[in-house]
Design a protein around this motif. Sequence first.
Motif, mmCIF file in Angstrom:
data_model
loop_
_atom_site.group_PDB
_atom_site.id
_atom_site.type_symbol
_atom_site.label_atom_id
_atom_site.label_comp_id
_atom_site.label_asym_id
_atom_site.label_seq_id
_atom_site.Cartn_x
_atom_site.Cartn_y
_atom_site.Cartn_z
ATOM 1 N N ALA A 66 6.155 13.747 0.123
ATOM 2 C CA ALA A 66 6.154 14.786 -0.916
ATOM 3 C C ALA A 66 7.575 15.256 -1.203
ATOM 4 O O ALA A 66 7.957 15.459 -2.368
ATOM 5 C CB ALA A 66 5.277 15.961 -0.490
ATOM 6 N N ASP A 67 8.389 15.449 -0.156
ATOM 7 C CA ASP A 67 9.791 15.855 -0.355
ATOM 8 C C ASP A 67 10.567 14.760 -1.076
ATOM 9 O O ASP A 67 11.363 15.039 -1.981
ATOM 10 C CB ASP A 67 10.443 16.156 0.995
ATOM 11 N N MET A 68 10.343 13.499 -0.682
ATOM 12 C CA MET A 68 11.057 12.385 -1.315
ATOM 13 C C MET A 68 10.659 12.251 -2.782
ATOM 14 O O MET A 68 11.499 11.999 -3.655
ATOM 15 C CB MET A 68 10.782 11.093 -0.565
ATOM 16 N N ASP A 118 0.824 -1.213 0.000
ATOM 17 C CA ASP A 118 0.000 0.000 0.000
ATOM 18 C C ASP A 118 0.856 1.260 0.000
ATOM 19 O O ASP A 118 0.576 2.225 -0.726
ATOM 20 C CB ASP A 118 -0.934 0.014 1.213
ATOM 21 N N LEU A 119 1.906 1.261 0.819
ATOM 22 C CA LEU A 119 2.783 2.432 0.880
ATOM 23 C C LEU A 119 3.466 2.683 -0.462
ATOM 24 O O LEU A 119 3.571 3.827 -0.921
ATOM 25 C CB LEU A 119 3.843 2.229 1.967
ATOM 26 N N MET A 120 3.919 1.607 -1.112
ATOM 27 C CA MET A 120 4.635 1.785 -2.373
ATOM 28 C C MET A 120 3.697 2.185 -3.511
ATOM 29 O O MET A 120 4.094 2.926 -4.406
ATOM 30 C CB MET A 120 5.399 0.513 -2.736
ATOM 31 N N LEU A 121 2.456 1.711 -3.488
ATOM 32 C CA LEU A 121 1.505 2.141 -4.515
ATOM 33 C C LEU A 121 1.217 3.636 -4.366
ATOM 34 O O LEU A 121 1.183 4.372 -5.360
ATOM 35 C CB LEU A 121 0.216 1.331 -4.420
ATOM 36 N N SER A 122 1.024 4.096 -3.137
ATOM 37 C CA SER A 122 0.790 5.529 -2.918
ATOM 38 C C SER A 122 1.984 6.351 -3.396
ATOM 39 O O SER A 122 1.819 7.377 -4.068
ATOM 40 C CB SER A 122 0.533 5.793 -1.430
ATOM 41 N N LEU A 173 7.632 7.132 6.059
ATOM 42 C CA LEU A 173 6.838 6.631 4.946
ATOM 43 C C LEU A 173 5.350 6.876 5.142
ATOM 44 O O LEU A 173 4.593 6.994 4.175
ATOM 45 C CB LEU A 173 7.110 5.138 4.754
ATOM 46 N N ARG A 174 4.918 6.969 6.381
ATOM 47 C CA ARG A 174 3.506 7.254 6.665
ATOM 48 C C ARG A 174 3.196 8.745 6.619
ATOM 49 O O ARG A 174 2.026 9.141 6.588
ATOM 50 C CB ARG A 174 3.140 6.722 8.059
ATOM 51 N N ASP A 175 4.239 9.579 6.607
ATOM 52 C CA ASP A 175 4.084 11.030 6.677
ATOM 53 C C ASP A 175 3.950 11.617 5.265
ATOM 54 O O ASP A 175 4.894 11.577 4.479
ATOM 55 C CB ASP A 175 5.300 11.631 7.388
#
Length: 398
Positions: A372-374, A191-195, A365-367
């Motif tokens: 956005a910065d990454m 889920d994190l990587m899809l976002s 990763l949850r932030d």
Amino acid sequence: MIRIFLAIWMLAGAAFAQELTGIARVDPSKSSIEDGWFGQTTLTLSLSQGVPYRVYTLDAPPRLVVDFREVDWGLLRPEDLLSKPGAIESLRFGAFRPGWSRLAAVLAQPKLPDEIAMQVDPESGRATLTISLSPTDAGAFAAQSGAPDDALPLPSPRQSPPADDAFVVVIDPGHGGVDPGADGDGTPEKDLMLSLAIELRDALRRVGDVEVVLTRDADVFVSLPRRVAIAHEAGADLFLSLHADALSDGQARGATVYTLSEDASDAASARLAAQHDRDDILSGVDLTRTDDVVAGVLMDLARQETAPRSDDLAAALIVAMTQSGGPMNSRPRREGAFSVLKSADIPSVLIEVGFLSDQRDLMNLRDPVWRADMVQGLARGILTWRDTDLAKAPLRRK
């Protein structure tokens, strides 16, 4: 060798006399895995309604695979069915492709289905799928195992054909569907990587002259060979695979960029590459037909043009990610034998954006602000590499 597979498509009972409404839901309280006498094992799944399904086995390691016409697994967890050690070592289930679900069970020893039935209550429409497995020898199991010839193909995401002069970036969100990847306090890697992939896609598209293709844009499973194939079909100029794994020793932290090498740069890189490949296999992928293809790709890895371009891409990304605040791993540049990077003609890197086994990385990763910065850093690194690579193109042709 001729392989026999067991494939069953069921449309039984009064519940199928009319169009099905909604998605079948699994009832955890009435589902179970039971080991009985003489090595018999019975898998029982209770469903809110009957659905078409098929059952087959795969070898190396021995696995039972059940494909469904989409099932909502709800709150069911693998540990709910695997309450004690038994004939099934591990279990995975989830979306496999749009409209289809999959259950993949790794067997402790070779066992073949000898009784399969879906019973549908004619009044309520509720259904119970029962699969009984009996022990067999390794040779008989291998002979009767293999994916069906019509095994659910996964289409490429629908994309408009890129313009001839378009710069095409293929972004690969790691894992998906039946393969959740690592877990960070209840937050799955998939889920994190899809976002993150969607956010990076949108940032690159805003540039105006970049075509972006995702290997998946939903919570579905895509095999490692298929991810590479999508990059080729899209005419990719570069391939970027995004991950946030977990290592059991808990010492890995910070972003790391990997390029392909048959020899890993360190033990942790070797473990990660093996873990990625194993995840693919355990999710029910039949790799028996790909050996020759993979061997051919490995022989092409010596292609001298692509490797240094991948190295340049990794270097540009590390600089840009560092400028965006990272944090970076103490050794941000590494190498590993990742199958998803085995395209000899497309510059490819795999990025561990962080490690879910590290609390700082998980929090980042949850932030959404950190992400956005990454994303801006990743986009800047990609575009910097594009411009530098284009400038070097005339030199490569000489």
